[in-house]
Design an enzyme around this catalytic site. Structure first.
Site, PDB file in Angstrom:
ATOM      1  N   ASP A 252      39.196  46.027  48.406  1.00  0.00           N
ATOM      2  CA  ASP A 252      39.063  44.797  49.033  1.00  0.00           C
ATOM      3  C   ASP A 252      37.991  44.563  49.901  1.00  0.00           C
ATOM      4  O   ASP A 252      37.852  45.296  50.938  1.00  0.00           O
ATOM      5  CB  ASP A 252      40.418  44.163  49.656  1.00  0.00           C
ATOM      6  CG  ASP A 252      40.087  42.901  49.994  1.00  0.00           C
ATOM      7  OD1 ASP A 252      39.119  42.415  50.361  1.00  0.00           O
ATOM      8  OD2 ASP A 252      41.213  41.886  50.376  1.00  0.00           O
TER       9      ASP A 252
ATOM     10  N   TYR B 110      31.005  23.589  40.529  1.00  0.00           N
ATOM     11  CA  TYR B 110      30.808  24.770  41.147  1.00  0.00           C
ATOM     12  C   TYR B 110      30.618  24.839  42.443  1.00  0.00           C
ATOM     13  O   TYR B 110      30.942  25.825  43.363  1.00  0.00           O
ATOM     14  CB  TYR B 110      29.443  25.276  40.331  1.00  0.00           C
ATOM     15  CG  TYR B 110      29.311  26.842  40.276  1.00  0.00           C
ATOM     16  CD1 TYR B 110      30.001  27.725  39.707  1.00  0.00           C
ATOM     17  CD2 TYR B 110      28.220  27.296  40.956  1.00  0.00           C
ATOM     18  CE1 TYR B 110      30.115  28.950  39.836  1.00  0.00           C
ATOM     19  CE2 TYR B 110      27.878  28.696  41.177  1.00  0.00           C
ATOM     20  CZ  TYR B 110      28.894  29.523  40.272  1.00  0.00           C
ATOM     21  OH  TYR B 110      28.720  30.733  40.261  1.00  0.00           O
TER      22      TYR B 110
ATOM     23  N   LYS C 142      25.888  31.510  45.819  1.00  0.00           N
ATOM     24  CA  LYS C 142      24.929  32.260  44.801  1.00  0.00           C
ATOM     25  C   LYS C 142      23.521  32.168  45.428  1.00  0.00           C
ATOM     26  O   LYS C 142      22.654  32.982  45.088  1.00  0.00           O
ATOM     27  CB  LYS C 142      25.239  31.739  43.418  1.00  0.00           C
ATOM     28  CG  LYS C 142      26.544  32.083  42.752  1.00  0.00           C
ATOM     29  CD  LYS C 142      26.737  33.644  42.660  1.00  0.00           C
ATOM     30  CE  LYS C 142      27.779  33.895  41.879  1.00  0.00           C
ATOM     31  NZ  LYS C 142      28.150  35.314  41.894  1.00  0.00           N
TER      32      LYS C 142
ATOM     33  N   THR D 140      36.020  34.384  31.585  1.00  0.00           N
ATOM     34  CA  THR D 140      36.795  35.211  32.262  1.00  0.00           C
ATOM     35  C   THR D 140      37.704  34.639  33.499  1.00  0.00           C
ATOM     36  O   THR D 140      37.804  33.419  33.453  1.00  0.00           O
ATOM     37  CB  THR D 140      35.621  35.896  33.306  1.00  0.00           C
ATOM     38  OG1 THR D 140      34.875  34.828  34.173  1.00  0.00           O
ATOM     39  CG2 THR D 140      34.559  36.610  32.587  1.00  0.00           C
ATOM     40  N   LEU D 141      38.448  35.416  33.967  1.00  0.00           N
ATOM     41  CA  LEU D 141      39.577  34.971  34.972  1.00  0.00           C
ATOM     42  C   LEU D 141      38.824  33.964  36.110  1.00  0.00           C
ATOM     43  O   LEU D 141      39.360  32.971  36.347  1.00  0.00           O
ATOM     44  CB  LEU D 141      39.968  35.955  35.812  1.00  0.00           C
ATOM     45  CG  LEU D 141      41.423  36.039  36.367  1.00  0.00           C
ATOM     46  CD1 LEU D 141      42.555  35.446  35.241  1.00  0.00           C
ATOM     47  CD2 LEU D 141      42.022  37.183  36.806  1.00  0.00           C
TER      48      LEU D 141
HETATM   49  P1  NAP Z   1      36.298  38.330  37.173  1.00  0.00           P
HETATM   50  O1  NAP Z   1      36.889  39.090  36.014  1.00  0.00           O
HETATM   51  O2  NAP Z   1      37.430  37.429  37.715  1.00  0.00           O
HETATM   52  O3  NAP Z   1      35.453  39.019  38.164  1.00  0.00           O
HETATM   53  C1  NAP Z   1      35.671  38.613  39.537  1.00  0.00           C
HETATM   54  C2  NAP Z   1      35.938  39.975  40.321  1.00  0.00           C
HETATM   55  O4  NAP Z   1      35.873  39.642  42.035  1.00  0.00           O
HETATM   56  C3  NAP Z   1      37.464  40.372  40.208  1.00  0.00           C
HETATM   57  O5  NAP Z   1      37.632  41.439  39.801  1.00  0.00           O
HETATM   58  C4  NAP Z   1      38.075  39.880  41.479  1.00  0.00           C
HETATM   59  O6  NAP Z   1      39.292  40.724  41.901  1.00  0.00           O
HETATM   60  C5  NAP Z   1      36.739  40.257  42.299  1.00  0.00           C
HETATM   61  N1  NAP Z   1      37.084  39.782  43.922  1.00  0.00           N
HETATM   62  C6  NAP Z   1      37.424  38.775  44.399  1.00  0.00           C
HETATM   63  N2  NAP Z   1      37.671  38.881  45.697  1.00  0.00           N
HETATM   64  C7  NAP Z   1      37.393  40.058  45.990  1.00  0.00           C
HETATM   65  C8  NAP Z   1      37.495  40.996  47.093  1.00  0.00           C
HETATM   66  N3  NAP Z   1      37.866  40.566  48.275  1.00  0.00           N
HETATM   67  N4  NAP Z   1      37.304  42.118  47.145  1.00  0.00           N
HETATM   68  C9  NAP Z   1      37.088  42.739  46.033  1.00  0.00           C
HETATM   69  N5  NAP Z   1      36.849  42.158  44.935  1.00  0.00           N
HETATM   70  C10 NAP Z   1      36.983  40.577  44.918  1.00  0.00           C
HETATM   71  O7  NAP Z   1      35.248  37.281  36.762  1.00  0.00           O
HETATM   72  P2  NAP Z   1      33.746  37.544  36.235  1.00  0.00           P
HETATM   73  O8  NAP Z   1      33.227  36.196  35.659  1.00  0.00           O
HETATM   74  O9  NAP Z   1      33.659  38.754  35.476  1.00  0.00           O
HETATM   75  O10 NAP Z   1      32.898  37.373  37.533  1.00  0.00           O
HETATM   76  C11 NAP Z   1      31.976  38.605  37.864  1.00  0.00           C
HETATM   77  C12 NAP Z   1      30.888  37.816  38.575  1.00  0.00           C
HETATM   78  O11 NAP Z   1      30.018  37.393  37.633  1.00  0.00           O
HETATM   79  C13 NAP Z   1      30.930  37.059  39.854  1.00  0.00           C
HETATM   80  O12 NAP Z   1      29.999  37.423  40.805  1.00  0.00           O
HETATM   81  C14 NAP Z   1      30.573  35.920  38.779  1.00  0.00           C
HETATM   82  O13 NAP Z   1      30.136  34.520  39.698  1.00  0.00           O
HETATM   83  C15 NAP Z   1      29.595  36.232  38.143  1.00  0.00           C
HETATM   84  N6  NAP Z   1      29.187  35.130  36.947  1.00  0.00           N
HETATM   85  C16 NAP Z   1      30.115  34.824  36.132  1.00  0.00           C
HETATM   86  C17 NAP Z   1      29.644  34.062  35.101  1.00  0.00           C
HETATM   87  C18 NAP Z   1      31.010  33.727  33.972  1.00  0.00           C
HETATM   88  O14 NAP Z   1      30.600  32.722  33.426  1.00  0.00           O
HETATM   89  N7  NAP Z   1      32.049  34.333  33.893  1.00  0.00           N
HETATM   90  C19 NAP Z   1      28.363  33.745  34.996  1.00  0.00           C
HETATM   91  C20 NAP Z   1      27.495  33.779  36.042  1.00  0.00           C
HETATM   92  C21 NAP Z   1      27.825  34.929  36.887  1.00  0.00           C
HETATM   93  P3  NAP Z   1      40.598  39.866  41.704  1.00  0.00           P
HETATM   94  O15 NAP Z   1      40.646  39.070  40.318  1.00  0.00           O
HETATM   95  O16 NAP Z   1      41.708  41.091  41.802  1.00  0.00           O
HETATM   96  O17 NAP Z   1      40.947  38.977  42.861  1.00  0.00           O
END
Ligand code: NAP
Length: 255
Positions: free
Chosen positions: A64, A155, A162, A193-194
């Site tokens: 974390d 958002y 960001k 994603t989640l």
């Molecule tokens: P994701 O699978 O939900 O990943 C987000 C991760 O952040 C999860 O593993 C979550 O852990 C972790 N997290 C949250 N709070 C945390 C903490 N205090 N300490 C450590 N880890 C923590 O979703 P994702 O879409 O792949 O997101 C990954 C990155 O890509 C993010 O920066 C997101 O903004 C970026 N992004 C995503 C998209 C999209 O459309 N999916 C587009 C552009 C950018 P838990 O789930 O266990 O809380």
């Protein structure tokens, strides 16, 4: 491409996580890896996934980013297991569900600070913590989104976080350049994603974007993974402080 290189990917929640697609790409290029997860509820599943689907099993570490003790423990584990790091991928973001709907003006103070701490400041604190391990230069990669510079409905505070994250990339790139450490951000288009599903109206948004990209379709996680591989490899040795879009050309379109 990454044989004899070691790295860490922060932010695996499940198989849909961009962190996982990135892990798959990095592993396929021969890197020795550690991956982190934050929620102990996901631990068993992630360890199983890591053991079954990759050729070389990565280390899986609980972290974390708001808990300094966990970050210290992680640094120690990496030092003991790898001795050095060549790259770090930060794929972490968080904002409370209530902040990801309705008007931005209603963002709460606590919600603002939490989103900034986890989604932006953690890149600074993790880079600092892992700096002693990036002994021979290296590459730091984070994930941002177009909502940093354009208004995307719902958002909200995450767009502000960001924007801060992208500024952090430039400041870190300048700080760490003399050590031959490069710092860049990937800006993917929407992927299911989640975290993404926590943004109100995300599914409709995904369909809308699909029709408006230059390439005529949405991106896949693996396309993000392969660009991360490029940024973690020496092929990108001349690039630092940049935001690279992996969005099938969505950001260049007018109407
Ligand atoms: P994701 O699978 O939900 O990943 C987000 C991760 O952040 C999860 O593993 C979550 O852990 C972790 N997290 C949250 N709070 C945390 C903490 N205090 N300490 C450590 N880890 C923590 O979703 P994702 O879409 O792949 O997101 C990954 C990155 O890509 C993010 O920066 C997101 O903004 C970026 N992004 C995503 C998209 C999209 O459309 N999916 C587009 C552009 C950018 P838990 O789930 O266990 O809380």
């Amino acid at each position: 491409m990454l044989e004899n290189k070691t790295g860490i990917v922060f932010g695996v929640a499940n198989q849909r996580s961009l962190a996982w697609s990135i892990t798959e790409s990095l592993a396929s290029a021969g890197a020795e890896l550690a991956v982190t997860y934050q929620d102990t509820r996901f631990e068993k599943k992630i360890k199983k996934m890591a053991g079954e689907s990759l050729e070389k099993e990565p280390l899986t570490i609980l972290c974390d980013v708001t808990d300094e003790k966990q970050v210290d423990r992680l640094t120690q584990t990496l030092e003991n297991s790898f001795g050095k790091l060549d790259f770090m991928v930060h794929s972490i973001a968080f904002a409370g569900k209530e902040e990801l709907e309705g008007a931005f003006i209603n963002t709460s103070r606590d919600g603002f600070l939490k989103a900034m701490e986890i989604s932006a400041y953690s890149l600074v604190s993790l880079s600092r913590a892992l700096l002693p391990l990036l002994k021979e230069g290296g590459s730091i990669v984070t994930l941002t989104y177009l909502g940093s510079s354009r208004v995307i409905p719902n958002y909200n505070v995450m767009g502000v976080a960001k924007a801060a994250l992208e500024a952090i990339v430039r400041y870190l790139a300048s700080d760490l350049g003399p050590r031959r450490i490069r710092v860049n951000a990937l800006s993917p288009g929407p992927v299911n994603t989640l975290s993404a599903r926590g943004i109100k109206g995300f599914t409709g948004f995904l369909e809308q974007v699909d029709q408006k990209t230059a390439l005529g379709q949405n991106i896949s996680g693996r396309e993000v993974g392969d660009t991360a591989l490029f940024l973690c490899s020496d092929l990108s040795r001349g690039i630092t402080g940049e935001v690279i879009y992996v969005d099938a050309g969505y950001n260049i379109m007018g109407l």
